[in-house]
Design a protein around this motif. Sequence first.
Motif, PDB file in Angstrom:
ATOM      1  N   LEU A 128       0.917  -1.424  -0.092  1.00 34.84           N
ATOM      2  CA  LEU A 128       0.063  -0.036   0.113  1.00 34.84           C
ATOM      3  C   LEU A 128       0.991   1.325   0.098  1.00 34.84           C
ATOM      4  O   LEU A 128       1.604   1.326   0.799  1.00 34.84           O
ATOM      5  CB  LEU A 128      -0.898   0.064   1.227  1.00 34.84           C
ATOM      6  CG  LEU A 128      -2.021  -1.138   1.446  1.00 34.84           C
ATOM      7  CD1 LEU A 128      -1.521  -2.203   2.179  1.00 34.84           C
ATOM      8  CD2 LEU A 128      -3.242  -0.422   1.942  1.00 34.84           C
ATOM      9  N   ALA A 129       0.726   2.163  -0.912  1.00 39.17           N
ATOM     10  CA  ALA A 129       1.402   3.465  -1.028  1.00 39.17           C
ATOM     11  C   ALA A 129       0.504   4.365  -0.332  1.00 39.17           C
ATOM     12  O   ALA A 129      -0.737   4.606  -0.530  1.00 39.17           O
ATOM     13  CB  ALA A 129       1.555   4.099  -2.567  1.00 39.17           C
ATOM     14  N   VAL A 130       0.994   4.810   0.833  1.00 36.74           N
ATOM     15  CA  VAL A 130       0.324   5.989   1.750  1.00 36.74           C
ATOM     16  C   VAL A 130       1.367   7.151   1.826  1.00 36.74           C
ATOM     17  O   VAL A 130       2.432   7.095   1.700  1.00 36.74           O
ATOM     18  CB  VAL A 130       0.404   5.272   3.092  1.00 36.74           C
ATOM     19  CG1 VAL A 130      -0.591   3.975   3.040  1.00 36.74           C
ATOM     20  CG2 VAL A 130       1.748   4.954   3.675  1.00 36.74           C
ATOM     21  N   PRO A 131       0.589   8.388   2.198  1.00 36.66           N
ATOM     22  CA  PRO A 131       1.310   9.555   2.171  1.00 36.66           C
ATOM     23  C   PRO A 131       2.326   9.510   3.352  1.00 36.66           C
ATOM     24  O   PRO A 131       3.358  10.152   3.283  1.00 36.66           O
ATOM     25  CB  PRO A 131       0.318  10.612   2.431  1.00 36.66           C
ATOM     26  CG  PRO A 131      -1.060   9.677   3.012  1.00 36.66           C
ATOM     27  CD  PRO A 131      -0.984   8.266   2.327  1.00 36.66           C
ATOM     28  N   ALA A 132       2.005   8.953   4.526  1.00 36.86           N
ATOM     29  CA  ALA A 132       2.712   8.730   5.740  1.00 36.86           C
ATOM     30  C   ALA A 132       2.207   7.740   6.476  1.00 36.86           C
ATOM     31  O   ALA A 132       1.105   7.147   6.063  1.00 36.86           O
ATOM     32  CB  ALA A 132       2.748   9.918   6.530  1.00 36.86           C
ATOM     33  N   LEU A 133       3.049   7.285   7.611  1.00 33.61           N
ATOM     34  CA  LEU A 133       2.375   6.074   8.346  1.00 33.61           C
ATOM     35  C   LEU A 133       1.186   6.766   9.337  1.00 33.61           C
ATOM     36  O   LEU A 133       1.352   7.816   9.862  1.00 33.61           O
ATOM     37  CB  LEU A 133       3.420   5.615   9.294  1.00 33.61           C
ATOM     38  CG  LEU A 133       4.524   4.738   8.729  1.00 33.61           C
ATOM     39  CD1 LEU A 133       5.680   3.995   9.494  1.00 33.61           C
ATOM     40  CD2 LEU A 133       3.900   3.605   7.884  1.00 33.61           C
ATOM     41  N   PRO A 134       0.330   6.208   9.678  1.00 33.51           N
ATOM     42  CA  PRO A 134      -0.921   6.416  10.521  1.00 33.51           C
ATOM     43  C   PRO A 134      -0.224   6.486  11.965  1.00 33.51           C
ATOM     44  O   PRO A 134       0.340   5.839  12.400  1.00 33.51           O
ATOM     45  CB  PRO A 134      -2.017   5.605  10.462  1.00 33.51           C
ATOM     46  CG  PRO A 134      -1.280   4.208   9.809  1.00 33.51           C
ATOM     47  CD  PRO A 134      -0.060   4.528   9.029  1.00 33.51           C
ATOM     48  N   ALA A 139      -4.526   4.843   1.166  1.00 34.04           N
ATOM     49  CA  ALA A 139      -3.632   4.612   0.436  1.00 34.04           C
ATOM     50  C   ALA A 139      -3.915   4.872  -1.083  1.00 34.04           C
ATOM     51  O   ALA A 139      -5.175   4.864  -1.390  1.00 34.04           O
ATOM     52  CB  ALA A 139      -3.435   3.002   0.409  1.00 34.04           C
ATOM     53  N   SER A 140      -2.879   5.313  -1.676  1.00 39.91           N
ATOM     54  CA  SER A 140      -3.158   5.849  -3.160  1.00 39.91           C
ATOM     55  C   SER A 140      -3.098   4.628  -3.995  1.00 39.91           C
ATOM     56  O   SER A 140      -3.462   4.903  -5.271  1.00 39.91           O
ATOM     57  CB  SER A 140      -2.039   6.829  -3.581  1.00 39.91           C
ATOM     58  OG  SER A 140      -0.753   6.413  -3.361  1.00 39.91           O
ATOM     59  N   SER A 141      -2.393   3.565  -3.642  1.00 43.50           N
ATOM     60  CA  SER A 141      -2.417   2.355  -4.405  1.00 43.50           C
ATOM     61  C   SER A 141      -2.296   1.117  -3.647  1.00 43.50           C
ATOM     62  O   SER A 141      -1.831   1.125  -2.485  1.00 43.50           O
ATOM     63  CB  SER A 141      -1.336   2.347  -5.430  1.00 43.50           C
ATOM     64  OG  SER A 141      -0.184   2.433  -4.853  1.00 43.50           O
ATOM     65  N   THR A 142      -2.913  -0.088  -3.982  1.00 44.49           N
ATOM     66  CA  THR A 142      -2.914  -1.487  -3.462  1.00 44.49           C
ATOM     67  C   THR A 142      -2.616  -2.111  -4.447  1.00 44.49           C
ATOM     68  O   THR A 142      -3.133  -2.460  -5.552  1.00 44.49           O
ATOM     69  CB  THR A 142      -4.119  -1.517  -2.711  1.00 44.49           C
ATOM     70  OG1 THR A 142      -4.477  -0.536  -1.711  1.00 44.49           O
ATOM     71  CG2 THR A 142      -4.203  -2.837  -2.260  1.00 44.49           C
ATOM     72  N   ASN A 143      -1.464  -3.221  -4.118  1.00 47.74           N
ATOM     73  CA  ASN A 143      -1.037  -4.352  -4.997  1.00 47.74           C
ATOM     74  C   ASN A 143      -1.058  -5.341  -4.094  1.00 47.74           C
ATOM     75  O   ASN A 143      -0.438  -5.682  -3.063  1.00 47.74           O
ATOM     76  CB  ASN A 143       0.159  -3.720  -5.894  1.00 47.74           C
ATOM     77  CG  ASN A 143      -0.204  -2.866  -6.985  1.00 47.74           C
ATOM     78  OD1 ASN A 143      -0.731  -3.168  -7.705  1.00 47.74           O
ATOM     79  ND2 ASN A 143       0.321  -1.845  -6.625  1.00 47.74           N
ATOM     80  N   VAL A 185       2.018  -7.421   5.139  1.00 47.63           N
ATOM     81  CA  VAL A 185       1.538  -5.745   4.788  1.00 47.63           C
ATOM     82  C   VAL A 185       2.719  -4.906   4.703  1.00 47.63           C
ATOM     83  O   VAL A 185       3.601  -4.792   5.578  1.00 47.63           O
ATOM     84  CB  VAL A 185       0.806  -5.389   5.686  1.00 47.63           C
ATOM     85  CG1 VAL A 185       0.217  -4.070   5.417  1.00 47.63           C
ATOM     86  CG2 VAL A 185      -0.548  -6.256   5.695  1.00 47.63           C
ATOM     87  N   VAL A 186       2.894  -4.260   3.354  1.00 44.09           N
ATOM     88  CA  VAL A 186       3.897  -3.261   3.066  1.00 44.09           C
ATOM     89  C   VAL A 186       3.483  -2.068   3.107  1.00 44.09           C
ATOM     90  O   VAL A 186       2.887  -1.837   2.102  1.00 44.09           O
ATOM     91  CB  VAL A 186       4.958  -3.505   1.772  1.00 44.09           C
ATOM     92  CG1 VAL A 186       5.907  -2.736   1.780  1.00 44.09           C
ATOM     93  CG2 VAL A 186       5.320  -5.192   1.907  1.00 44.09           C
ATOM     94  N   LEU A 187       3.754  -0.973   3.893  1.00 40.97           N
ATOM     95  CA  LEU A 187       3.346   0.270   3.859  1.00 40.97           C
ATOM     96  C   LEU A 187       4.608   1.185   3.280  1.00 40.97           C
ATOM     97  O   LEU A 187       5.555   1.206   3.851  1.00 40.97           O
ATOM     98  CB  LEU A 187       3.009   0.867   4.942  1.00 40.97           C
ATOM     99  CG  LEU A 187       1.660   0.176   5.853  1.00 40.97           C
ATOM    100  CD1 LEU A 187       1.456   0.971   7.234  1.00 40.97           C
ATOM    101  CD2 LEU A 187       0.655   0.222   4.901  1.00 40.97           C
ATOM    102  N   VAL A 188       4.252   1.800   2.028  1.00 41.19           N
ATOM    103  CA  VAL A 188       5.547   2.604   1.237  1.00 41.19           C
ATOM    104  C   VAL A 188       5.017   4.071   1.475  1.00 41.19           C
ATOM    105  O   VAL A 188       3.890   4.473   0.937  1.00 41.19           O
ATOM    106  CB  VAL A 188       5.397   2.213   0.026  1.00 41.19           C
ATOM    107  CG1 VAL A 188       6.630   2.851  -0.650  1.00 41.19           C
ATOM    108  CG2 VAL A 188       5.848   0.515  -0.193  1.00 41.19           C
TER     109      VAL A 188
END
Length: 290
Positions: A17-23, A31-35, A95-98
Motif C-alpha cells: 500500500l502506497a501511503v502519504p505517511a504512516l498512520p 492508500a493511493s494504490s494497493t497491490n 503488509v508493506v506500507l510505502v
Amino acid sequence: MTGRLVHTGQVVLDLVLAVPALPPRGGDVLASSTNLLPGGGFNVMAAAARSGARVLYAGSHGTGGFGDLARTALAAEDVELAHEPTPGMDTGVVVVLVDAAGERTFATGTGAEGRLTSLDRVRPEKDDVVYVTGYSLLHEANRSALLAWLPRLPGSTVLFDPGPLVAEIDPGALRATLSTVDILSCNTREADVLGELPPVAVVRDGAKGCQVHEHGRTTDVPGFAVDAVDTNGAGDTHCGVLAAELLRGSTLLDAAVRANAAAALSVTRPGPATAPDRAPIDRLLTRDGP
C-alpha cells in the motif's frame, strides 16, 4: 546448464500500500494504490528462471487463496514444486506500507511457508545450487528441517543469503549453517554484522556493484549506471542471477558481473520481482562492457 537452483526459502504474498505517511497509533490513512504481489523467495527464483535456470521450490505453501496466488506466480516462471500444499493452512502475507519518501514498513503474518517440517523428500544432485536464506533460520520448524538436511547434501553448491535480519538469527544456528556454505551472498551492512566472512563471498554494495572475496583475494566488480526508480528486490535479483550463471558454468567473477547488470536493470522498474531476462542483460553488457 545441467543442475537446478533448489530454493529452500519462503514464498509469501506482499500486500503493498502506497501511503502519504504512516498512520498514528490507532489512526487510519488512505492508500493511493494497493497491490497484492508474490514476494519473499519468489523474487530470487523468478530472477534465476528468467536467466535460464531450472528452479525447484523446496519450501512449503498453503492451501488457501494466498497459496493459490503463489503457485500461479511460480508456475508462470516455470518453477517446480517439491511439496504438495500444506493442509489447513494458507501461505503468509506481508503488509508493506510505502510512504511518500519511499520508506517501507512491514508487518508479517507467517503461514505455511514458516512451518516446513522436513526436507527429506528433496534430494539435490551434486551439480545443483542450493539456496538458503537467513529467514529460514528465524522459523523454528524451518530451521530444524534445514539444519538436519544440509549436512547430508551430496556436494551441491550451497549459496547462503543471510538477509536483513541476520542479527536476529540464533548464533548457534548461524554458525551451523555457515559451516555448510560454499558461497555467501550479502550486502555490506549484513557483512558488517557477520564480521568474519567465509572463504568465498559476494558482498553487494548497491549502485557501486559488489566485491568478490575468494580465498583471501578481493576483487571489485563495478556496477552499471542506470536511472533508478525502485531498489526493492535488487539484492534478490543479484542473488538469483548469480546462481543461474554459476549453473551455466561461469566463474564467480563472471557471474558477479552479470548479476550486477541484472540488478541494475531491475531497479529501473517499480516492484520487487523486476528481474530482466537474458536479452536486456546482454544488451547492457554490450553497451557498458564488463
